[in-house]
Design an enzyme around this catalytic site. Structure first.
Site, PDB file in Angstrom:
ATOM      1  NE  ARG A 148     132.218  58.065  92.086  1.00  0.00           N
ATOM      2  CZ  ARG A 148     131.025  58.322  91.518  1.00  0.00           C
ATOM      3  NH1 ARG A 148     130.273  57.347  91.072  1.00  0.00           N
ATOM      4  NH2 ARG A 148     130.615  59.575  91.431  1.00  0.00           N
ATOM      5  CE1 TYR A 197     145.000  42.925 108.390  1.00  0.00           C
ATOM      6  CE2 TYR A 197     142.884  43.624 107.517  1.00  0.00           C
ATOM      7  CZ  TYR A 197     144.118  43.924 108.049  1.00  0.00           C
ATOM      8  OH  TYR A 197     144.462  45.232 108.238  1.00  0.00           O
ATOM      9  CG  ASP A 217     142.653  37.410 101.871  1.00  0.00           C
ATOM     10  OD1 ASP A 217     143.733  37.456 101.237  1.00  0.00           O
ATOM     11  OD2 ASP A 217     142.288  38.309 102.640  1.00  0.00           O
ATOM     12  CE  LYS A 265     148.554  44.115 104.009  1.00  0.00           C
ATOM     13  NZ  LYS A 265     147.476  43.213 104.429  1.00  0.00           N
TER      14      LYS A 265
END
Ligand SMILES: *Cc1c(COP(=O)(O)O)cnc(C)c1O
Length: 407
Positions: free
Chosen positions: A71, A125, A190, A215
């Protein structure tokens, strides 16, 4: 000049896409990057481990050597982060499990400093809009036009957020003017739709560049991921948030994203050329009311149909009717039903996401094959102009409308 120097000084996206994050491989005797799936890293020196954990907790600097625990960091994921930072021309990048995990980490990092107000420009979005509107992480949002951003900023403003071109209308914002309006408040862009191939927002003054790596960066529809490219100071805070909240990117996803980057410029340019051609044909087609295609270019096309948009979705055969975008194959979806369903209807409408809007992600298929599929999919029953008006649709004044005049 040795190979390392060449890679370190390369600035062309084409060269960076295939070499960044891989500079040490030849010296390791490797060609493909190794995948490190370790969740933990053995050490017989627990005093040294304590020091490394202290250093990370205090600074958020990526640990030297093995990361102690999965992590805190992962070497395969770090290669992707290095490569994306080079492509976006930022000091650093921090990867997350998804685009939404990346946005959440940015909000949490700012909230930790006591700043909870966000100024954002619609459309975003759908889920980004929802995260802010519902205040799920305790933020308060003010929606503004780009021109209204300066006036909307308050002393407790954590962030200004924008997408350009925006999902799903492909609306574009003058990023340099917006960055100017932000003053000292960080501007988050973004950049999922443009990718660093078409636009590097830090060159316009953005402090944070976010991607849904799911994407274009991945590019094959088989990996979920998110990433924030930024300066090292912000990256350190994001690494601390990621460590504490756990939205890490899986190493196999890191590998696939790094591999995806190597073909990013080629994919984006080829799909963009096809998208521009399809946008022009749609714009000339009487069955289409309106086409949205960015001045910047890109592989996304949005359009409003005279025929029932649900029928277009039902009729496509080569193009896949599915949400998401940026894959090698073309996808089409109806934002009001799917990607932006979670945005309240009035907000959707005021952001330009009409009930007639379709959003298409153009892939790498032959342009003529794509057009043939669109052409037959658009051949549904035309909707009578009176019904369009009843639905609040602005029918553009075009010669083709004449054929409906006497109906
Ligand atoms: C898909 C998308 C997101 C969310 O990313 P996930 O990887 O699905 O979490 C954020 N912004 C834009 C512009 C997107 O298209």
């Amino acid at each position: 000049m040795d190979a390392d120097t060449t890679n370190a000084t390369a600035t062309s996206v084409d060269t960076l896409a295939v070499h960044a994050g891989r500079e040490d491989l030849a010296a390791l005797g490797l060609h493909a990057p190794p995948i490190d799936l370790s969740t933990t890293y053995p050490s017989y020196d627990s005093r040294a481990e304590a020091a490394r954990i202290d250093a990370f907790a205090a600074t958020g600097e990526a640990p030297e050597g093995p990361p102690v625990y999965g992590r805190l960091g992962n070497p395969t994921v770090a290669r992707f982060e290095t490569a994306l930072a080079r492509l976006e021309d930022t000091e650093a990048a921090v990867a997350f499990a998804s685009g939404m995990a990346a946005l959440s980490a940015v909000l949490l990092a700012q909230h930790a400093t006591g700043l909870r107000h966000v100024v954002a420009v619609r459309p975003l979005y759908g889920c980004s809009d929802h995260l802010l509107t519902a205040g799920l992480l305790g933020s308060e949002v003010t929606w503004a036009d780009p021109e209204g951003v300066a006036a909307a900023i308050r002393p407790d403003t954590a962030l200004v957020m924008v997408e350009s071109p925006a999902n799903p209308t492909l609306a574009e914002v003058d990023l340099a003017a917006l960055a100017e309006a932000c003053g000292t408040v960080p501007l988050l862009v973004d950049n999922t739709f443009a990718t660093p191939v078409l636009q590097r927002p830090v060159h316009s003054g953005a402090r944070l560049v976010l991607h849904s790596a799911t994407k274009y960066l991945g590019g094959h529809g088989d990996v979920l991921g998110g990433v924030v490219a930024c300066d090292e100071a912000f990256a350190r805070r994001l690494r601390q948030i990621r460590f504490a909240t756990g939205g890490v990117l899986h190493p196999l996803a890191g590998y696939l994203l790094l591999r995806g980057l190597s073909t990013l410029p080629v994919r984006v340019r080829a799909a963009s050329a096809s998208a521009a051609s399809l946008a022009a044909r749609l714009a000339a087609d009487p069955r289409v009311l309106r086409v949205h295609y960015p001045k910047l270019g890109g592989a996304m096309v949005a359009f409003e149909t005279r025929t029932d948009p649900h029928e277009v979705i039902a009729r496509v055969r080569l193009i896949t009717p599915a949400v998401s975008l940026g894959s090698v194959d073309s996808l089409i979806q109806h934002p009001a039903s799917i990607s932006h369903r979670i945005v309240p209807e009035d907000d959707r409408a005021s952001a330009g996401v009409s009930e007639r809007l379709l959003r298409m992600s153009v892939g790498l298929e032959d342009t003529e094959d794509l057009w043939r599929d669109l052409d037959q999919a658009l051949d549904g029953e035309p909707v009578h102009p009176t019904r369009l008006l009843e639905q609040g649709v602005q029918v553009p004044d075009r010669t083709e409308d004449a054929e409906f005049a006497g109906v």
